[in-house]
Design a protein around this motif. Structure first.
Motif, PDB file in Angstrom:
ATOM      1  N   TRP A 261       2.963   5.948  -1.509  1.00 19.16           N
ATOM      2  CA  TRP A 261       3.125   4.984  -2.174  1.00 19.16           C
ATOM      3  C   TRP A 261       1.998   3.960  -2.149  1.00 19.16           C
ATOM      4  CZ3 TRP A 261       7.522   5.315  -4.977  1.00 19.16           C
ATOM      5  CH2 TRP A 261       8.466   5.923  -4.715  1.00 19.16           C
ATOM      6  N   ASP A 262       1.731   3.121  -2.999  1.00 19.37           N
ATOM      7  CA  ASP A 262       0.414   2.050  -2.925  1.00 19.37           C
ATOM      8  C   ASP A 262       1.421   0.745  -2.977  1.00 19.37           C
ATOM      9  OD1 ASP A 262      -1.421   0.168  -3.391  1.00 19.37           O
ATOM     10  OD2 ASP A 262      -1.859   0.843  -5.510  1.00 19.37           O
ATOM     11  N   LEU A 263       0.992   0.096  -1.528  1.00 24.84           N
ATOM     12  CA  LEU A 263       1.714  -1.197  -1.159  1.00 24.84           C
ATOM     13  C   LEU A 263       1.050  -2.340  -1.797  1.00 24.84           C
ATOM     14  CD1 LEU A 263       2.608  -0.811   2.751  1.00 24.84           C
ATOM     15  CD2 LEU A 263       3.944  -1.203   0.621  1.00 24.84           C
ATOM     16  N   ARG A 264      -0.118  -2.080  -2.395  1.00 31.25           N
ATOM     17  CA  ARG A 264      -0.541  -3.494  -3.255  1.00 31.25           C
ATOM     18  C   ARG A 264      -0.147  -3.755  -4.660  1.00 31.25           C
ATOM     19  NH1 ARG A 264      -6.640  -0.633  -2.196  1.00 31.25           N
ATOM     20  NH2 ARG A 264      -5.352   1.035  -2.988  1.00 31.25           N
ATOM     21  N   GLN A 265      -0.927  -4.218  -5.445  1.00 29.34           N
ATOM     22  CA  GLN A 265      -0.288  -4.802  -6.584  1.00 29.34           C
ATOM     23  C   GLN A 265       0.718  -3.943  -7.451  1.00 29.34           C
ATOM     24  OE1 GLN A 265      -3.033  -6.920  -8.649  1.00 29.34           O
ATOM     25  NE2 GLN A 265      -3.117  -8.657  -7.156  1.00 29.34           N
ATOM     26  N   THR A 266       0.140  -2.839  -7.775  1.00 25.98           N
ATOM     27  CA  THR A 266       0.787  -1.679  -8.506  1.00 25.98           C
ATOM     28  C   THR A 266       2.023  -1.047  -8.020  1.00 25.98           C
ATOM     29  OG1 THR A 266      -0.393   0.176  -7.764  1.00 25.98           O
ATOM     30  CG2 THR A 266      -1.380  -1.066  -9.626  1.00 25.98           C
ATOM     31  N   ARG A 267       2.106  -0.796  -6.523  1.00 30.28           N
ATOM     32  CA  ARG A 267       3.172  -0.289  -5.865  1.00 30.28           C
ATOM     33  C   ARG A 267       3.716   0.907  -6.440  1.00 30.28           C
ATOM     34  NH1 ARG A 267       5.770  -6.332  -3.974  1.00 30.28           N
ATOM     35  NH2 ARG A 267       3.940  -6.614  -2.540  1.00 30.28           N
ATOM     36  N   ASN A 268       2.805   1.627  -6.949  1.00 28.70           N
ATOM     37  CA  ASN A 268       3.330   3.130  -7.868  1.00 28.70           C
ATOM     38  C   ASN A 268       3.264   4.033  -6.470  1.00 28.70           C
ATOM     39  OD1 ASN A 268       3.532   1.533 -10.188  1.00 28.70           O
ATOM     40  ND2 ASN A 268       1.098   2.156 -10.700  1.00 28.70           N
ATOM     41  N   ARG A 269       3.843   5.311  -6.965  1.00 24.20           N
ATOM     42  CA  ARG A 269       3.992   6.274  -6.401  1.00 24.20           C
ATOM     43  C   ARG A 269       2.717   7.101  -6.603  1.00 24.20           C
ATOM     44  NH1 ARG A 269       8.482  10.612  -7.813  1.00 24.20           N
ATOM     45  NH2 ARG A 269       6.896  10.907  -9.562  1.00 24.20           N
ATOM     46  N   ILE A 270       1.900   7.424  -5.575  1.00 26.53           N
ATOM     47  CA  ILE A 270       0.732   8.028  -5.706  1.00 26.53           C
ATOM     48  C   ILE A 270       0.810   9.662  -5.567  1.00 26.53           C
ATOM     49  CG2 ILE A 270      -1.789   8.159  -4.521  1.00 26.53           C
ATOM     50  CD1 ILE A 270      -1.031   5.196  -3.398  1.00 26.53           C
ATOM     51  N   ILE A 307       0.039  19.641   8.027  1.00 27.02           N
ATOM     52  CA  ILE A 307      -0.997  18.698   7.844  1.00 27.02           C
ATOM     53  C   ILE A 307      -1.417  18.676   6.689  1.00 27.02           C
ATOM     54  CG2 ILE A 307      -3.233  17.836   8.575  1.00 27.02           C
ATOM     55  CD1 ILE A 307      -3.222  18.878  11.132  1.00 27.02           C
ATOM     56  N   TRP A 308      -1.477  17.484   5.874  1.00 27.01           N
ATOM     57  CA  TRP A 308      -1.827  17.365   4.470  1.00 27.01           C
ATOM     58  C   TRP A 308      -3.112  16.576   4.048  1.00 27.01           C
ATOM     59  CZ3 TRP A 308       2.406  19.898   1.500  1.00 27.01           C
ATOM     60  CH2 TRP A 308       3.639  19.908   2.374  1.00 27.01           C
ATOM     61  N   ASN A 309      -3.693  17.094   2.984  1.00 24.98           N
ATOM     62  CA  ASN A 309      -4.789  16.270   2.369  1.00 24.98           C
ATOM     63  C   ASN A 309      -4.086  15.131   1.752  1.00 24.98           C
ATOM     64  OD1 ASN A 309      -6.430  15.050   0.548  1.00 24.98           O
ATOM     65  ND2 ASN A 309      -7.821  16.905   0.667  1.00 24.98           N
ATOM     66  N   GLN A 310      -3.984  13.885   2.287  1.00 19.30           N
ATOM     67  CA  GLN A 310      -3.398  12.606   1.666  1.00 19.30           C
ATOM     68  C   GLN A 310      -3.817  12.580   0.059  1.00 19.30           C
ATOM     69  OE1 GLN A 310      -3.657   8.671   3.727  1.00 19.30           O
ATOM     70  NE2 GLN A 310      -4.824   7.968   1.944  1.00 19.30           N
TER      71      GLN A 310
END
Length: 366
Positions: A261-270, A307-310
């Motif tokens: 998840w994005d914790l900045r302004q959009t807070r969308n699922r990435i 282990i995942w590529n973020q």
């Protein structure tokens, strides 16, 4: 004339496992467990050439539910034996055992750059310990009516946030041990808490399938992320505070994912990370020094660490810890090491190896 081209699909690779045990004084050497390696054009399953790992006397005598790194040499862990153990995972020695809880340990949380840490238990108590003090707790915090399932220390170490199955979050003053704030949300059965670095915000997962962001200034919900389809079991925030990950319970591949998840302004699922077949119990951001790309690691009840590529969601490597039972907790030990707690085989020390590309190896168990 019609020309047909037929391309045979290669048969799926077979799993190879190998075990070998021989006594080496007080230590045992064993072959690595089965591993899976990802390449861009294919996924291959192979047994990596063995490297002996050391098996020390166990830190706990029963299931380990949680492990956390106190510093680059020591970890603290807790489990069904009601004991919190400080362990030097580089030398394989128990540093100290802490007893005081009446029931199994559910969570531990360390105060940054300190010898102090907290533990929570099914006895509804939170205790503060110091590695350099006696084995008695420095503080005993009592405020929840049910099992405590969340612990998070503020970045400046002045406050502690606790959460419980009683739908309640409590904010404590670390110095005085007094409750500063209290908040309750109906059906908000807390599963995990973590503090956002350099911010007054606390991230919380819940059995109501949601991820909440709390403002510690007044302990109010600042944001609630879109609900998932399954219970959210764990959460972690990146060191820069820009992203967070949560993970889901599930079975047979339904659920069983981690979500960025994005914790900045959009807070969308990435991004989502799918590939486990049972509940994902823990997820961590790996140190950036490990690879050119940002990485995430997950542990699951299916006995696997991935282990995942973020950025892309690709699974880069899978380590299967055969015989460990459900994996319960995952923590970053140092720049190249992970600590993984399990039901049946204590705590596993895992190391990221770049000698033949990105690999994850078990190097010790205790």
């Amino acid at each position: 004339m019609l020309l047909l081209r037929c391309q045979l699909k290669p048969a799926p690779p077979q799993k190879v496992s190998c075990r070998f045990c021989s006594m080496m004084g007080k230590l045992q050497s064993k072959l690595k467990h089965s591993t899976y390696k990802h390449r861009p054009e294919e996924i291959i399953e192979e047994r990596i050439q063995t490297k002996a790992f050391q098996e020390y006397s166990p830190a706990h005598m029963d299931t380990v539910f949680v492990v956390a790194a106190l510093n680059s040499d020591l970890c603290v862990s807790g489990g069904k034996d009601k004991t919190v153990v400080a362990y030097n995972w580089k030398t394989g020695n128990v540093v100290k055992r802490f007893k005081g809880h009446e029931h199994e340990i559910t969570k531990v949380s360390c105060i940054p750059k300190s010898s102090q840490f907290f533990s929570a238990s099914r006895d509804r108590m939170v205790m503060m310990w110091d590695l350099h003090d006696t084995s008695q707790p420095r503080q005993q915090l009592c405020g929840h009516s049910m099992v405590v399932t969340g612990l998070a220390v503020s970045p400046d170490s002045s406050q502690l946030c606790t959460g419980s199955r009683d739908n309640t979050l409590l904010l404590w003053d670390v110095v005085t041990g007094q409750t500063v704030e209290r908040a309750s949300v109906s059906r908000n059965v807390v599963t995990h808490l973590c503090w956002v670095p350099r911010e007054p915000y606390i991230l919380q997962t819940s059995e109501d399938k949601t991820l909440r962001l709390w403002d510690s200034r007044g302990l109010q919900v600042a944001h609630m992320f879109p609900a998932k389809q399954h219970i959210q079991t764990y959460c972690e925030v990146s060191m820069d505070g820009h992203k967070c990950i949560s993970c889901s319970n599930g079975f047979g591949g339904e659920g069983c994912e981690a979500t960025l998840w994005d914790l900045r302004q959009t807070r969308n699922r990435i991004c989502e990370y799918r590939g486990h077949f049972q509940t994902v119990s823990s997820c961590v951001f790996l140190p950036r020094a490990l690879a050119l790309m940002p990485l995430i690691a997950t542990s699951s009840h299916d006995c696997k660490v991935k282990i995942w590529n973020q950025d892309t969601g690709a699974c880069l490597f899978t380590l299967s810890l055969d015989g460990s039972g459900p994996l319960t907790s995952l923590a970053v030990g140092d720049a190249t090491s992970l600590l993984c707690a399990s039901f049946n085989r204590g705590i596993h020390l895992l190391r990221v190896d770049h000698s033949r590309g990105l690999e994850l190896q078990e190097v010790a168990a205790f």
